[in-house]
Design a protein around this motif. Structure first.
Motif, PDB file in Angstrom:
ATOM      1  N   ARG A 299       0.838  -1.208   0.000  1.00  0.00           N
ATOM      2  CA  ARG A 299       0.000   0.000   0.000  1.00  0.00           C
ATOM      3  C   ARG A 299       0.870   1.254   0.000  1.00  0.00           C
TER       4      ARG A 299
ATOM      5  N   ARG B 278       2.322   1.712  -3.486  1.00  0.00           N
ATOM      6  CA  ARG B 278       1.307   2.169  -4.441  1.00  0.00           C
ATOM      7  C   ARG B 278       0.892   3.607  -4.161  1.00  0.00           C
ATOM      8  N   ASN B 279       0.648   3.934  -2.908  1.00  0.00           N
ATOM      9  CA  ASN B 279       0.175   5.281  -2.558  1.00  0.00           C
ATOM     10  C   ASN B 279       1.213   6.357  -2.828  1.00  0.00           C
ATOM     11  N   ASN B 280       2.487   5.988  -2.848  1.00  0.00           N
ATOM     12  CA  ASN B 280       3.548   6.968  -3.061  1.00  0.00           C
ATOM     13  C   ASN B 280       4.207   6.847  -4.432  1.00  0.00           C
TER      14      ASN B 280
END
Length: 132
Positions: free
Chosen positions: A81, A84-86
């Motif tokens: 996560r 993906r988020n960064n």
């Protein structure tokens, strides 16, 4: 030039380090982050997908002597996560076979659209549950 690429790499490593320092990742998750990024960066298309279990098992096999570095599936999901988020591995996708980098822009755009539809359905259910 080669020098310019090395400077960009140092900047990118520095910015990743700053990002990690400001994150809520545990020490063991931070330790495993480069391993996850390296392995994910080499996967293109669903045929090269890597499962969460593969990540956790391979990391843990390498760190058996350091029990405080062993990962759980929850740790692995938090690392994915975070990646993906960064945007640490661009165009990272997932399906029932694992995680992989999109092999084309069209495949990635379809994936993002599918996630949007899924999110809208989840939000409808969330709102319905809140109103019960």
């Amino acid at each position: 030039s080669r020098f310019k690429t090395q400077v960009q790499m140092k900047r990118s490593i520095k910015s990743i380090n700053e990002l990690v320092e400001s994150s809520h990742l545990s020490k063991r998750e931070r330790a495993a982050l480069p391993f996850f990024i390296k392995e994910l960066s080499g996967t293109e298309g669903p045929d090269s997908a890597i499962t969460l279990g593969w990540f956790v098992d391979n990391w843990n096999r390498r760190h058996l002597k350091n029990a405080h570095h062993l990962l759980t599936d929850v740790d692995g999901r938090r690392i994915i996560r975070f990646i993906r988020n960064n945007g640490l591995v661009p165009r990272l996708m997932a399906d029932r076979y694992g995680y992989f980098v999109a092999s084309s822009s069209m495949a990635y755009n379809k994936y993002v659209e599918m996630l949007g539809r899924k999110l809208r359905r989840m939000n409808q259910t969330y709102q319905a549950l809140r109103n019960q």
